[in-house]
Write an enzyme that holds these catalytic residues in place. Sequence first.
Site, short mmCIF file in Angstrom:
data_model
loop_
_atom_site.label_atom_id
_atom_site.label_comp_id
_atom_site.label_asym_id
_atom_site.label_seq_id
_atom_site.Cartn_x
_atom_site.Cartn_y
_atom_site.Cartn_z
N ALA A 70 1.00 -1.10 0.08
CA ALA A 70 -0.06 -0.18 -0.10
C ALA A 70 0.87 1.11 -0.09
CB ALA A 70 -1.14 0.08 1.36
N GLY A 113 0.81 -5.20 0.55
CA GLY A 113 -0.39 -5.35 -0.18
C GLY A 113 0.22 -6.03 -1.62
N GLU A 116 0.16 -9.80 -1.22
CA GLU A 116 -1.28 -10.10 -1.09
C GLU A 116 -1.94 -10.04 -2.19
OE1 GLU A 116 -1.76 -7.02 2.02
OE2 GLU A 116 -2.46 -8.32 3.45
N GLU A 136 4.56 -5.30 7.21
CA GLU A 136 3.68 -4.34 7.90
C GLU A 136 4.28 -4.10 9.23
OE1 GLU A 136 2.67 -6.87 5.86
OE2 GLU A 136 1.11 -5.87 4.53
C1 HXC Z 1 4.94 4.42 -0.73
C2 HXC Z 1 7.24 3.68 -1.36
C3 HXC Z 1 6.62 2.31 -0.96
C4 HXC Z 1 5.38 2.07 -0.21
C5 HXC Z 1 8.62 2.25 -1.82
N1 HXC Z 1 8.32 3.62 -1.82
N2 HXC Z 1 7.69 1.58 -1.39
N3 HXC Z 1 6.30 4.70 -1.20
N4 HXC Z 1 4.57 3.50 -0.23
N5 HXC Z 1 4.93 1.18 -0.01
C6 HXC Z 1 9.24 4.43 -2.23
C7 HXC Z 1 10.23 5.21 -1.41
O1 HXC Z 1 9.83 5.85 -0.44
C8 HXC Z 1 11.04 5.69 -2.37
O2 HXC Z 1 10.70 6.91 -2.77
C9 HXC Z 1 11.01 4.74 -3.79
O3 HXC Z 1 9.83 4.14 -3.49
C10 HXC Z 1 12.16 4.06 -4.00
O4 HXC Z 1 12.04 3.04 -2.67
P1 HXC Z 1 13.66 2.77 -1.50
O5 HXC Z 1 13.33 2.48 -0.30
O6 HXC Z 1 14.62 3.95 -1.94
O7 HXC Z 1 14.28 1.57 -2.57
P2 HXC Z 1 15.20 0.53 -1.82
O8 HXC Z 1 16.12 1.16 -0.70
O9 HXC Z 1 15.45 -0.19 -2.97
O10 HXC Z 1 14.08 -0.43 -0.87
C11 HXC Z 1 12.93 -1.13 -1.62
C12 HXC Z 1 12.06 -1.64 -0.32
C13 HXC Z 1 11.79 -0.36 0.42
C14 HXC Z 1 12.68 -2.74 0.50
C15 HXC Z 1 10.98 -2.42 -1.05
O11 HXC Z 1 11.18 0.76 -0.50
C16 HXC Z 1 10.43 -0.76 1.52
O12 HXC Z 1 10.75 -1.29 2.39
N6 HXC Z 1 9.17 -0.28 0.99
C17 HXC Z 1 8.14 -0.52 2.02
C18 HXC Z 1 7.60 -1.59 1.92
C19 HXC Z 1 6.30 -2.02 2.80
O13 HXC Z 1 6.41 -1.45 4.28
N7 HXC Z 1 5.21 -2.27 2.41
C20 HXC Z 1 4.19 -2.49 3.23
C21 HXC Z 1 3.18 -1.16 3.26
S1 HXC Z 1 1.67 -1.40 4.08
P3 HXC Z 1 11.84 8.16 -2.95
O14 HXC Z 1 10.66 9.38 -3.06
O15 HXC Z 1 12.45 8.31 -1.55
O16 HXC Z 1 12.55 7.80 -4.14
C22 HXC Z 1 0.65 -2.40 3.23
C23 HXC Z 1 -0.64 -2.89 3.79
C24 HXC Z 1 -1.70 -3.12 2.87
O17 HXC Z 1 0.77 -2.93 2.07
C25 HXC Z 1 -3.07 -3.19 3.35
C26 HXC Z 1 -4.13 -3.19 2.48
C27 HXC Z 1 -4.83 -1.84 2.06
#
Ligand code: HXC
Length: 262
Positions: A70, A113, A116, A136
């Site tokens: 998400a 997500g 998922e 998460e």
């Molecule tokens: C918004 C995101 C994002 C996300 C990455 N980005 N994931 N923005 N939401 N889920 C953005 C980063 O902020 C960054 O923006 C750019 O994408 C590149 O990501 P980096 O982190 O710089 O890349 P990297 O170092 O290679 O790391 C990759 C990664 C990391 C390990 C995938 O991005 C990460 O941990 N992302 C979050 C994953 C996460 O927590 N997902 C779960 C979300 S909650 P900038 O602007 O800095 O370039 C969920 C709940 C769903 O999904 C429930 C249903 C509604």
Amino acid sequence: MAANETAEPILLEDRRGAVVEITLNRPKVLNALSFALLRALADALGRAAADEGVRAVILTGAGRAFAAGADIQELADMTAAGFIASDVFRAWDEVAAFPKPLIAAVNGYALGGGCELAMSCDIIVASQEARFGQPEIFLGLIPGAGGTQRLPRAVGKYLASELVLTGRQLTAAEGERFGLVNRVVPPALVMDAAREIADRIAAQSPLAVRQAKAALRAVYETPLAQGLELERQRFYALFGSEDQREGTRAFLEKRAAVWKGR
Ligand code: HXC
């Protein structure tokens, strides 16, 4: 539209014969599933479901992610009431209820997500570089779109518990070993592998494919006795269809079947 996005559409749709290819297209944010992207996905699936010529759908992501979950920007300000009032979960429900085969071509990160979403598909093809996980917990959250339910059903309770509780990511090879992934291929071949499977499905009777998917889905939604009954009803329902007559006759006449979808 987020400031870092251009006018490029956030979702791309391509038709290849009887197969629709849908690409999540926010590569700068690793295809984070914004509410707008989820809505666009639900709409695209609605069109694919309604179009009789579409026999299967491939879902993939642009760039180095399938979807990194998400959109955390949007989650940061979200409230429980906001979720209840929004239609965010409609998109998830539509993906899960999609009546035709869905193939996830997981080209990179499938996290939160994104994982998922892949798990809501029927078949998962992964690049060697794909990573699966439910991170998460790092956000003070838990999976909200089926992760705590579908992951244990795919990989078993113990590995799923470790992934959800620690946020550890699985490699594609681990995903394949533990039953989350159908096949792992080099990055350049992910779409080819997904297309090969989609084309094989598209060559079958659409009626039989639909009934098969519905019966398979029941595995996770019903007790065994009810699932067996549902399978039997869907099996019976195919008798009398032109496709069933054609399929059995074609076998006996040693020729290829010509499906009508009736
Ligand atoms: C918004 C995101 C994002 C996300 C990455 N980005 N994931 N923005 N939401 N889920 C953005 C980063 O902020 C960054 O923006 C750019 O994408 C590149 O990501 P980096 O982190 O710089 O890349 P990297 O170092 O290679 O790391 C990759 C990664 C990391 C390990 C995938 O991005 C990460 O941990 N992302 C979050 C994953 C996460 O927590 N997902 C779960 C979300 S909650 P900038 O602007 O800095 O370039 C969920 C709940 C769903 O999904 C429930 C249903 C509604």
